[in-house]
Write a protein that holds these residues in place. Sequence first.
Motif, PDB file in Angstrom:
ATOM      1  N   ILE A 126      -2.141  27.065 -26.420  1.00  0.00           N
ATOM      2  CA  ILE A 126      -1.234  28.388 -26.440  1.00  0.00           C
ATOM      3  C   ILE A 126      -0.292  28.033 -25.642  1.00  0.00           C
ATOM      4  O   ILE A 126       1.141  28.657 -25.831  1.00  0.00           O
ATOM      5  CB  ILE A 126      -2.306  29.456 -25.924  1.00  0.00           C
ATOM      6  N   TRP A 128       1.611  25.376 -24.981  1.00  0.00           N
ATOM      7  CA  TRP A 128       2.624  24.584 -26.185  1.00  0.00           C
ATOM      8  C   TRP A 128       3.158  25.579 -27.009  1.00  0.00           C
ATOM      9  O   TRP A 128       4.334  25.420 -27.304  1.00  0.00           O
ATOM     10  CB  TRP A 128       2.073  23.311 -26.491  1.00  0.00           C
ATOM     11  N   GLY A 129       2.313  26.483 -27.556  1.00  0.00           N
ATOM     12  CA  GLY A 129       2.935  27.369 -28.433  1.00  0.00           C
ATOM     13  C   GLY A 129       3.895  28.385 -28.121  1.00  0.00           C
ATOM     14  O   GLY A 129       5.072  28.543 -28.492  1.00  0.00           O
ATOM     15  N   LYS A 132       7.177  26.116 -27.514  1.00  0.00           N
ATOM     16  CA  LYS A 132       7.844  26.160 -28.951  1.00  0.00           C
ATOM     17  C   LYS A 132       8.402  27.459 -29.175  1.00  0.00           C
ATOM     18  O   LYS A 132       9.730  27.472 -29.991  1.00  0.00           O
ATOM     19  CB  LYS A 132       6.855  25.755 -29.865  1.00  0.00           C
TER      20      LYS A 132
END
Length: 190
Positions: A126, A128-129, A132
């Motif tokens: 999550i 890393w999301g 991004k």
Amino acid sequence: MVALIAACELAFWALLVLGLALRYVVKLPKVGAVVLAGVPVADLILLVAAVADVRSGVTIGPGHGLVPIYLGVTVAFGHRLIRWADARFAHRFAGGTPTPRPPRWGSGHAARQRVLWAHHLLAYAIAWGVVKLLTAVAPDPAQIAPIHTPMELWGVIVGLDFLWSFSYTLKPRKAPSGTPAGSPVRSHGA
């Protein structure tokens, strides 16, 4: 940004305690449920603020690196923590059954460690999301690079946690000698 993260953490705990107190102490379960439903709003506010901050082209600092970590952990572990607190409030203030202690050894302990690691991995994914998303909204995606350092360090920690958690699968913790099968061991700090 660090002050906003701290405010969101305080809001999480304040809403949690207030919602559970309304539900079990004041005996207003519907009002308590509404307050508890507000717990994720603090995370949403932090996400919106972080996106707006990054979009404005601000210089990324250490506080920005904490945003994905905080959001990953609260989203992955928040529901579990709320259930845990709810069970304890129900027992203490509403005559609910006491919650059983988690397994301290054997295959039950190993299974619990694997589940906790899976939540840790989910928190990392999550986060890393969120990185991004922040990269996508940044005027210059290179400005997000400072956030990668804490995330990479966290990746190492997730890997070490995997080794630790799954070591109990290969070599389950044994019950202390003289302990009846199935009885919990009460240790200091547990």
